[in-house]
Scaffold this motif. Structure first.
Motif, PDB file in Angstrom:
ATOM      1  N   LEU A   1      41.018  22.366  48.019  1.00  0.00           N
ATOM      2  CA  LEU A   1      41.260  23.802  47.909  1.00  0.00           C
ATOM      3  C   LEU A   1      41.067  24.484  47.026  1.00  0.00           C
ATOM      4  O   LEU A   1      40.347  25.614  46.872  1.00  0.00           O
ATOM      5  CB  LEU A   1      42.836  23.830  48.160  1.00  0.00           C
ATOM      6  N   ALA A   2      41.091  23.773  45.723  1.00  0.00           N
ATOM      7  CA  ALA A   2      40.791  24.512  44.408  1.00  0.00           C
ATOM      8  C   ALA A   2      39.224  24.793  44.362  1.00  0.00           C
ATOM      9  O   ALA A   2      38.810  25.862  44.027  1.00  0.00           O
ATOM     10  CB  ALA A   2      40.785  23.596  43.496  1.00  0.00           C
ATOM     11  N   ASN A   3      38.457  23.876  45.021  1.00  0.00           N
ATOM     12  CA  ASN A   3      36.995  24.092  44.883  1.00  0.00           C
ATOM     13  C   ASN A   3      36.601  25.140  46.129  1.00  0.00           C
ATOM     14  O   ASN A   3      35.905  26.020  45.555  1.00  0.00           O
ATOM     15  CB  ASN A   3      36.207  22.761  45.655  1.00  0.00           C
ATOM     16  N   ASP A   4      37.482  25.474  47.107  1.00  0.00           N
ATOM     17  CA  ASP A   4      37.086  26.450  47.966  1.00  0.00           C
ATOM     18  C   ASP A   4      37.378  27.730  47.274  1.00  0.00           C
ATOM     19  O   ASP A   4      36.877  28.788  47.315  1.00  0.00           O
ATOM     20  CB  ASP A   4      38.013  26.318  49.361  1.00  0.00           C
ATOM     21  N   VAL A   5      38.728  27.683  46.626  1.00  0.00           N
ATOM     22  CA  VAL A   5      38.629  28.884  45.895  1.00  0.00           C
ATOM     23  C   VAL A   5      37.781  29.230  44.696  1.00  0.00           C
ATOM     24  O   VAL A   5      37.246  30.548  44.517  1.00  0.00           O
ATOM     25  CB  VAL A   5      40.093  28.694  45.047  1.00  0.00           C
TER      26      VAL A   5
ATOM     27  N   ILE B   1      44.934  33.903  45.488  1.00  0.00           N
ATOM     28  CA  ILE B   1      43.578  34.559  45.595  1.00  0.00           C
ATOM     29  C   ILE B   1      42.951  34.651  46.694  1.00  0.00           C
ATOM     30  O   ILE B   1      42.333  35.657  46.878  1.00  0.00           O
ATOM     31  CB  ILE B   1      42.735  33.316  44.406  1.00  0.00           C
ATOM     32  N   LEU B   2      43.234  33.555  47.514  1.00  0.00           N
ATOM     33  CA  LEU B   2      42.597  33.734  49.174  1.00  0.00           C
ATOM     34  C   LEU B   2      43.109  34.814  49.679  1.00  0.00           C
ATOM     35  O   LEU B   2      42.439  35.382  50.336  1.00  0.00           O
ATOM     36  CB  LEU B   2      42.799  32.533  49.677  1.00  0.00           C
ATOM     37  N   GLU B   3      44.651  35.173  49.573  1.00  0.00           N
ATOM     38  CA  GLU B   3      45.198  36.360  50.502  1.00  0.00           C
ATOM     39  C   GLU B   3      44.566  37.629  49.918  1.00  0.00           C
ATOM     40  O   GLU B   3      44.136  38.489  50.572  1.00  0.00           O
ATOM     41  CB  GLU B   3      46.501  36.213  50.048  1.00  0.00           C
ATOM     42  N   ALA B   4      44.421  37.666  48.533  1.00  0.00           N
ATOM     43  CA  ALA B   4      43.911  38.854  47.990  1.00  0.00           C
ATOM     44  C   ALA B   4      42.531  39.256  48.240  1.00  0.00           C
ATOM     45  O   ALA B   4      42.181  40.504  48.899  1.00  0.00           O
ATOM     46  CB  ALA B   4      44.024  38.837  46.548  1.00  0.00           C
ATOM     47  N   ALA B   5      41.610  38.309  48.551  1.00  0.00           N
ATOM     48  CA  ALA B   5      40.538  38.480  49.043  1.00  0.00           C
ATOM     49  C   ALA B   5      40.365  38.805  50.412  1.00  0.00           C
ATOM     50  O   ALA B   5      39.565  39.717  50.982  1.00  0.00           O
ATOM     51  CB  ALA B   5      39.548  37.092  48.669  1.00  0.00           C
TER      52      ALA B   5
ATOM     53  N   PRO C   1      36.169  33.591  34.634  1.00  0.00           N
ATOM     54  CA  PRO C   1      35.844  33.100  36.183  1.00  0.00           C
ATOM     55  C   PRO C   1      36.191  31.760  36.174  1.00  0.00           C
ATOM     56  O   PRO C   1      36.089  30.661  35.125  1.00  0.00           O
ATOM     57  CB  PRO C   1      34.352  33.574  36.396  1.00  0.00           C
ATOM     58  N   ARG C   2      36.528  31.304  37.369  1.00  0.00           N
ATOM     59  CA  ARG C   2      36.988  30.012  38.076  1.00  0.00           C
ATOM     60  C   ARG C   2      35.723  29.403  38.062  1.00  0.00           C
ATOM     61  O   ARG C   2      34.823  29.785  38.849  1.00  0.00           O
ATOM     62  CB  ARG C   2      37.989  30.060  39.223  1.00  0.00           C
ATOM     63  N   VAL C   3      35.511  28.241  37.713  1.00  0.00           N
ATOM     64  CA  VAL C   3      34.142  27.560  37.922  1.00  0.00           C
ATOM     65  C   VAL C   3      34.503  26.002  38.546  1.00  0.00           C
ATOM     66  O   VAL C   3      35.612  25.439  38.115  1.00  0.00           O
ATOM     67  CB  VAL C   3      33.178  27.543  36.704  1.00  0.00           C
ATOM     68  N   ASN C   4      33.530  25.454  38.841  1.00  0.00           N
ATOM     69  CA  ASN C   4      33.599  23.698  38.850  1.00  0.00           C
ATOM     70  C   ASN C   4      32.465  23.405  38.195  1.00  0.00           C
ATOM     71  O   ASN C   4      31.643  24.069  37.460  1.00  0.00           O
ATOM     72  CB  ASN C   4      33.263  23.481  40.424  1.00  0.00           C
TER      73      ASN C   4
END
Lengths: 292, 106
Positions: B89-93, A166-170, B7-10
């Motif tokens: 990391l999950a939260n940063d994503v 995900i981060l790489e695609a962004a 969408p991914r959420v927290n």
């Protein structure tokens, strides 16, 4: 940055830059338009490129005509890779269909089965519904349905692979839009300049005082616009092709605003710098490098 | 946001998606009948209304479901993750997912 394909809008040959007054540096459209694609070379290079994407980018990609390369935004794509959830697996005689979803969109991926290939068959058994997989392949369309013909589908190596993807695609999308991030050595310098210039009206003096790099020291006597042009070129990765004037224009306009950083003023500044010998044009009238 | 997006959420972002389908990565804290209490990637506590017959065997799961309110999600699907997920990391994503710079991608 070659692994992300040839398409960097700043390094493609300038579209229609010749002729006209003011040295004709800038394309007719606008000083901030991205450089055009040089056509043949880009197409060949794009087919070797591999780009990490989200499924939504594939759904929204466009194609000039059948058999043309697919384009995401302005950028041609060759092969793509996604990390997505398998919703269902449908094995058939000659191929296997996977329904995928990655949170942004759903799409089918088809993988042709060669009964003789032992390794692929073993991999396929590991792929179950509701697990994440890594897919490599190309975007295809049949009728009005898009799908991926996958050369490789394998279980993911863990959540880290999902997050990384995900981060790489962004990152790649942003890199295509804005050019690569500054190198670590120039990173602090470039950021500091940006911060200082935004901090208020004393930009000329503040930027001078804070510029730690020796290179910029020799240009400190120049007016701010020309100094910004030189600094920008210096912070970009060094290539023989030089930096496209559109990229310079975009950067300068961000710092100085559209009036002080207008296309006309930038042309004038570049002319002056060339007369002084500080910059020179490289592959065409739209690309410049700093003399050393 | 109709069609097919989840969408991914927290926990903090759940309130923006009431009634919609989202993806939430959580660490399971406890079970109670058919409800699980879990911790989202921003350490917020959420309640998951479980699907019948889904056996959860790992400490971390990704819940795909409909947001009921700002702390409750009704599970529609679930992906078992490993027992060691980097929640920071999950939260940063999640934050990158919602960053306006990438609105065209996610």
């Amino acid at each position: 940055m070659n692994q992300f394909g040839s398409e960097n809008p700043f390094y493609g040959g300038g579209g229609g830059g010749g002729g006209g007054g003011g040295g004709g540096y800038l394309s007719q459209n606008s000083p901030f338009g991205s450089g055009g694609s040089p056509g043949g070379t880009a197409r060949r290079a794009a087919s070797h490129a591999l780009r990490p994407v989200m499924l939504r980018q594939l759904i929204e990609a466009s194609q000039a005509h059948t058999d043309a390369d697919w384009v995401i935004g302005d950028v041609e794509i060759g092969q793509v890779t996604v990390v997505a959830q398998v919703l269902s697996v449908q094995p058939q005689t000659t191929n296997c269909i996977y329904f995928l979803h990655d949170g942004t969109a759903a799409m089918e991926a088809r993988q042709w089965i060669d009964p003789n290939t032992e390794e692929e068959n073993k991999n396929r058994e590991d792929i179950s519904e509701n697990s994440y997989v890594r897919v490599l392949g190309s975007l295809k369309v049949f009728g009005n349905k898009r799908y991926i013909t996958a050369t490789h589908i394998k279980p993911y190596k863990g959540e880290d692979e999902l997050f990384f993807h995900i981060l790489e695609a962004a990152t790649v999308t942003l890199t295509f839009e804005r050019g690569p991030p500054p190198r670590p050595s120039e990173g602090a310098h470039a950021l500091m300049n940006r911060v200082n210039n935004h901090a208020g009206g004393q930009s000329a003096y503040t930027a001078q005082a804070s510029a730690p790099s020796v290179n910029v020291g020799q240009f400190a006597h120049l007016p701010p616009l020309q100094r910004h042009i030189i600094e920008f070129i210096l912070t970009q990765p060094k290539t023989d092709e030089g930096i496209h004037v559109a990229a310079i224009a975009r950067h300068v306009a961000t710092i100085l605003g559209p009036e002080k950083g207008s296309a006309h003023k930038i042309s004038e500044a570049l002319d002056y710098l060339m007369d002084q010998g500080h910059v020179f044009s490289t592959m065409d009238d739209s690309h410049f490098n700093v003399s050393e | 946001m109709s069609d097919n997006r989840s969408p991914r959420v927290n926990k903090a972002r759940m309130a923006d998606y009431k009634g919609r389908t989202v993806r939430l990565i959580v660490k399971i804290l406890s079970f109670r009948d058919d409800v699980a209490i879990a911790e989202a990637s921003d350490s917020g506590e959420v309640e998951i209304q479980l699907l019948k017959d889904v056996k959860i065997e790992s400490a971390f799961i990704e819940v795909i479901g409909q947001v009921v309110d700002e702390r409750t999600i009704k599970m529609m699907g679930c992906i078992q993750l490993s027992n060691d997920v980097d929640m920071k990391l999950a939260n940063d994503v999640v934050e990158v997912w919602h960053d306006p710079k990438f609105a065209s991608m996610f």
